[in-house]
Design a protein around this motif. Structure first.
Motif, PDB file in Angstrom:
ATOM      1  N   LEU A  69       0.819  -1.217   0.000  1.00 30.79           N
ATOM      2  CA  LEU A  69       0.000   0.000   0.000  1.00 30.79           C
ATOM      3  C   LEU A  69       0.852   1.267   0.000  1.00 30.79           C
ATOM      4  O   LEU A  69       0.316   2.377   0.058  1.00 30.79           O
ATOM      5  N   PHE A  70       2.166   1.090  -0.089  1.00 26.24           N
ATOM      6  CA  PHE A  70       3.093   2.231   0.034  1.00 26.24           C
ATOM      7  C   PHE A  70       2.812   3.273  -1.046  1.00 26.24           C
ATOM      8  O   PHE A  70       2.749   2.961  -2.235  1.00 26.24           O
ATOM      9  N   ASP A  71       2.641   4.514  -0.619  1.00 28.06           N
ATOM     10  CA  ASP A  71       2.250   5.600  -1.514  1.00 28.06           C
ATOM     11  C   ASP A  71       3.299   6.704  -1.449  1.00 28.06           C
ATOM     12  O   ASP A  71       3.529   7.290  -0.389  1.00 28.06           O
ATOM     13  N   LEU A  72       3.930   6.976  -2.576  1.00 27.43           N
ATOM     14  CA  LEU A  72       5.008   7.968  -2.607  1.00 27.43           C
ATOM     15  C   LEU A  72       4.508   9.397  -2.782  1.00 27.43           C
ATOM     16  O   LEU A  72       5.297  10.339  -2.772  1.00 27.43           O
ATOM     17  N   ARG A  73       3.191   9.563  -2.940  1.00 25.78           N
ATOM     18  CA  ARG A  73       2.630  10.912  -3.056  1.00 25.78           C
ATOM     19  C   ARG A  73       2.401  11.520  -1.672  1.00 25.78           C
ATOM     20  O   ARG A  73       2.308  10.801  -0.679  1.00 25.78           O
ATOM     21  N   VAL A  74       2.286  12.842  -1.621  1.00 28.14           N
ATOM     22  CA  VAL A  74       1.767  13.478  -0.418  1.00 28.14           C
ATOM     23  C   VAL A  74       0.263  13.633  -0.592  1.00 28.14           C
ATOM     24  O   VAL A  74      -0.243  13.629  -1.716  1.00 28.14           O
ATOM     25  N   LYS A 130       3.539   1.010  -9.201  1.00 32.08           N
ATOM     26  CA  LYS A 130       4.545   0.736 -10.230  1.00 32.08           C
ATOM     27  C   LYS A 130       4.918   2.008 -10.990  1.00 32.08           C
ATOM     28  O   LYS A 130       6.086   2.220 -11.343  1.00 32.08           O
ATOM     29  N   ALA A 131       3.912   2.855 -11.251  1.00 29.65           N
ATOM     30  CA  ALA A 131       4.188   4.134 -11.926  1.00 29.65           C
ATOM     31  C   ALA A 131       5.067   5.021 -11.054  1.00 29.65           C
ATOM     32  O   ALA A 131       5.967   5.711 -11.558  1.00 29.65           O
ATOM     33  N   HIS A 132       4.830   5.012  -9.756  1.00 31.05           N
ATOM     34  CA  HIS A 132       5.668   5.783  -8.830  1.00 31.05           C
ATOM     35  C   HIS A 132       7.118   5.311  -8.887  1.00 31.05           C
ATOM     36  O   HIS A 132       8.059   6.121  -8.912  1.00 31.05           O
ATOM     37  N   LEU A 133       7.296   4.001  -8.898  1.00 27.98           N
ATOM     38  CA  LEU A 133       8.644   3.446  -8.943  1.00 27.98           C
ATOM     39  C   LEU A 133       9.359   3.798 -10.246  1.00 27.98           C
ATOM     40  O   LEU A 133      10.596   3.881 -10.283  1.00 27.98           O
ATOM     41  N   GLY A 172      -2.058   8.537 -10.499  1.00 23.66           N
ATOM     42  CA  GLY A 172      -3.163   8.305  -9.581  1.00 23.66           C
ATOM     43  C   GLY A 172      -3.845   9.565  -9.109  1.00 23.66           C
ATOM     44  O   GLY A 172      -4.889   9.499  -8.457  1.00 23.66           O
ATOM     45  N   MET A 173      -3.266  10.714  -9.430  1.00 22.95           N
ATOM     46  CA  MET A 173      -3.882  11.980  -9.030  1.00 22.95           C
ATOM     47  C   MET A 173      -4.896  12.430 -10.075  1.00 22.95           C
ATOM     48  O   MET A 173      -4.761  12.124 -11.263  1.00 22.95           O
ATOM     49  N   THR A 174      -5.884  13.180  -9.624  1.00 23.67           N
ATOM     50  CA  THR A 174      -6.872  13.738 -10.545  1.00 23.67           C
ATOM     51  C   THR A 174      -6.264  14.917 -11.301  1.00 23.67           C
ATOM     52  O   THR A 174      -5.277  15.512 -10.843  1.00 23.67           O
ATOM     53  N   PRO A 175      -6.822  15.287 -12.473  1.00 27.24           N
ATOM     54  CA  PRO A 175      -6.229  16.349 -13.300  1.00 27.24           C
ATOM     55  C   PRO A 175      -6.032  17.675 -12.578  1.00 27.24           C
ATOM     56  O   PRO A 175      -5.060  18.398 -12.847  1.00 27.24           O
ATOM     57  N   ASP A 176      -6.942  18.029 -11.671  1.00 30.36           N
ATOM     58  CA  ASP A 176      -6.801  19.305 -10.963  1.00 30.36           C
ATOM     59  C   ASP A 176      -5.501  19.360 -10.171  1.00 30.36           C
ATOM     60  O   ASP A 176      -4.803  20.381 -10.168  1.00 30.36           O
ATOM     61  N   TRP A 177      -5.155  18.227  -9.528  1.00 32.20           N
ATOM     62  CA  TRP A 177      -3.918  18.205  -8.738  1.00 32.20           C
ATOM     63  C   TRP A 177      -2.680  18.053  -9.616  1.00 32.20           C
ATOM     64  O   TRP A 177      -1.626  18.628  -9.310  1.00 32.20           O
ATOM     65  N   VAL A 178      -2.788  17.298 -10.692  1.00 29.88           N
ATOM     66  CA  VAL A 178      -1.654  17.184 -11.626  1.00 29.88           C
ATOM     67  C   VAL A 178      -1.305  18.562 -12.184  1.00 29.88           C
ATOM     68  O   VAL A 178      -0.131  18.959 -12.231  1.00 29.88           O
ATOM     69  N   ASN A 179      -2.331  19.318 -12.589  1.00 28.17           N
ATOM     70  CA  ASN A 179      -2.093  20.657 -13.144  1.00 28.17           C
ATOM     71  C   ASN A 179      -1.539  21.613 -12.100  1.00 28.17           C
ATOM     72  O   ASN A 179      -0.658  22.432 -12.391  1.00 28.17           O
ATOM     73  N   PHE A 180      -2.044  21.509 -10.872  1.00 23.77           N
ATOM     74  CA  PHE A 180      -1.548  22.373  -9.799  1.00 23.77           C
ATOM     75  C   PHE A 180      -0.065  22.100  -9.510  1.00 23.77           C
ATOM     76  O   PHE A 180       0.747  23.020  -9.390  1.00 23.77           O
ATOM     77  N   ILE A 181       0.290  20.824  -9.397  1.00 27.94           N
ATOM     78  CA  ILE A 181       1.684  20.467  -9.100  1.00 27.94           C
ATOM     79  C   ILE A 181       2.598  20.862 -10.262  1.00 27.94           C
ATOM     80  O   ILE A 181       3.695  21.412 -10.054  1.00 27.94           O
TER      81      ILE A 181
END
Length: 563
Positions: A52-57, A431-434, A441-450
């Protein structure tokens, strides 16, 4: 007949052979096999934590705030105020060694969480019925909601571990009473108790509640001297800490003074609604009890869905007041059943009720999150089993003792089913994180913000200050400090513009962050939109468009220049 035989017969009559019921049989089995069962499920917990390890905040931002405060502490020696300071101070050691290294900081949480499981077992082993202990260990070891915090930089994993260290210390020195002829050692024990309680409070302000837990327990036990010593031990510890804090940082405020402002208001983000009334706090207790005991608790166990469809939209499932009352009844039975039988469970029950009570009274209902009860979730699990166990131990219900293992089995499969589903869903993201895709896994609003935060950090000169609605998240993904705009303090354009100028803010990121994270709707977190909108109404030339990321229909993020 020989006298020896007569005595033996008389002894047998006076002390009849004890009859064993089903729960006794289960307890006897687990007493013999409890270590094996613990290590099996400890291993499963470690495996599930990894899967379940998640590399996102998180999108909430609190976990990023802890890292930001740790960085500020180690680089600028800035006191990590507002939330508990101890966790950022601990994090700062690892930030100093490894820098802002998310995998390392998250692995630290995994260590804290798995250590907590070990300390739960160590604290209660041979002190409570083995079926309750192993049942609790099994159910918390496979719970994806709890294990989620093993890869987050929230303070929960650290608090869970520290909490159990407190239980181990308190059980050893204040329940397993050993006569102390040395008054100095006795005073030292209470002073160390004060330090530990202070430490829990410095991790989470809720931790200060533990002092009242200790007082209530000693009052029930009629240990009046212990109450005085405990208060004195904490008072001295707190006084020393406040003195150190003032000498080093010239900060004399109590830790919870800043938080208290939003907690005491009717609405945390709108001071104009006024201060909460006594009846308002009673209503909070009722509402939060329903939210967390009839909805969140059963979502954590996998017995209720997290979201449901309501009128072509998504939302939380309804509260169930009767379920709330049933859960409270089970908890109360667990406490009453152990008033004289088991002091370890009595103390734990007092701890659970005090922590729930304070949480449900002071926290705003709109902050609903399983995070707010996750630190007491192991005790909730333990007392669901304890209340059931105590009920079924009565003569009237003894024939229904088969219900106890059924409860554990049902909770096991519902929890396991939820955890396995979450693990399967997470694997593609993991796997994508690695592979380096940190926004997978983030929604478009957060991808665009980051991505806008990254673009601004790379393209705006370092001496320019950029404002963000989520400055700590912008910092985590860029390594650059951002100014935070969290609320619109006024509707006056001059006041808002002067605030930006006073803080030398020249650029502002405006994102389209969803209010409902799971679904794109017309509603967004519009703090920046309103802030800039008031200024633009009077000074349209003061706000200049610089850059856009994301199509107009795809929850874009914008960068504006403040002239």
């Amino acid at each position: 007949m020989k006298p020896e035989k007569k005595n033996a017969l008389r002894k047998n009559k006076l002390q009849p052979e004890k009859s064993f019921d089903l729960l006794d049989i289960i307890d006897n089995y687990f007493v013999k096999k409890q270590v094996t069962w613990f290590w099996v499920f400890f291993g499963i917990a470690a495996l599930f934590t990894f899967l379940l390890f998640d590399l996102r905040v998180s999108v909430g931002g609190d976990d990023s705030e802890y890292i930001l405060r740790a960085d500020n502490f180690i680089k600028d020696f800035k006191y990590p105020s507002f939330q508990g300071p101890l966790y950022p101070m601990v994090l700062s050691i690892f930030v100093w060694i490894f820098g802002i290294n998310l995998p390392v900081l998250k692995i630290l949480s995994a260590i804290f969480l798995t250590a907590h499981l070990y300390f739960v077992f160590s604290a209660f082993k041979d002190k409570i019925p083995a079926s309750i202990l192993i049942g609790t260990i099994i159910l918390i070891s496979i719970n994806s909601f709890l294990l989620f915090y093993g890869s987050q930089t929230y303070s929960e994993a650290f608090f869970l571990m520290a909490q159990m260290l407190f239980f181990i210390y308190f059980f050893k020195h204040f329940i397993e009473i050993k006569p102390l002829n040395d008054i100095k050692k006795e005073i030292l024990n209470y002073f160390l108790l004060g330090i530990i309680i202070l430490g829990l409070g410095l991790i989470k302000s809720l931790g200060f509640t533990v002092l009242f837990v200790v007082i209530v327990f000693f009052a029930i036990e009629k240990r009046w001297k212990s109450i005085g010593y405990s208060i004195a031990g904490f008072g001295v510890s707190f006084g020393i800490w406040q003195t150190i804090k003032y000498l080093l940082w010239h900060d004399s405020k109590a830790q919870f003074s800043d938080q208290a402002i939003s907690l005491l208001q009717k609405h945390p983000y709108d001071a104009t609604q006024g201060t909460e009334t006594f009846l308002g706090f009673i209503q909070r207790l009722i509402d939060n009890s329903n939210i967390y005991l009839s909805r969140q608790l059963f979502e954590i166990f996998g017995l209720r869905p997290e979201i449901i469809e309501i009128n072509n939209s998504v939302g939380a499932p309804p509260i169930l007041p009767l379920v709330t009352l049933f859960v409270y009844a089970i908890f109360i039975v667990g406490i009453i059943g152990n008033l004289k039988k088991n002091k370890y469970l009595l103390f734990t029950g007092i701890y659970l009720f005090m922590m729930m009570g304070i949480t449900f009274i002071i926290l705003q209902t709109l902050w609903e999150s399983n995070r707010l009860i996750i630190s007491i979730f192991p005790f909730m699990t333990m007392f669901l089993l304890t209340g059931s166990y105590s009920s079924l131990k009565t003569k009237k219900l003894s024939l229904l003792q088969f219900i106890f293992p059924i409860i554990v089995i049902v909770l096991f499969f519902s929890t396991m089913n939820t955890s396995v589903s979450k693990i399967k869903e997470h694997q593609k993201i993991f796997k994508a994180h690695l592979r380096g895709n940190i926004t997978a896994g983030m929604t478009p609003d957060w991808v665009n913000f980051i991505n806008m935060s990254k673009w601004a950090a790379e393209n705006i000169p370092q001496d320019k200050i950029i404002a963000s609605r989520k400055p700590s998240i912008s910092f985590i993904y860029t390594g650059r400090r951002f100014f935070g705009i969290f609320k619109v303090e006024s509707t006056d354009p001059d006041t808002l513009l002067n605030n930006l100028h006073e803080h030398h803010v020249e650029y502002v990121i405006m994102a389209s962050l969803r209010k409902v994270e799971a679904q794109k709707t017309e509603y967004i977190i519009n703090t920046i939109q309103r802030y800039l909108g008031y200024i633009q109404q009077k000074y349209p030339d003061k706000i200049r468009f610089v850059h856009q990321i994301g199509a107009n229909e795809d929850e874009p993020a914008y960068l504006f220049k403040i002239e």
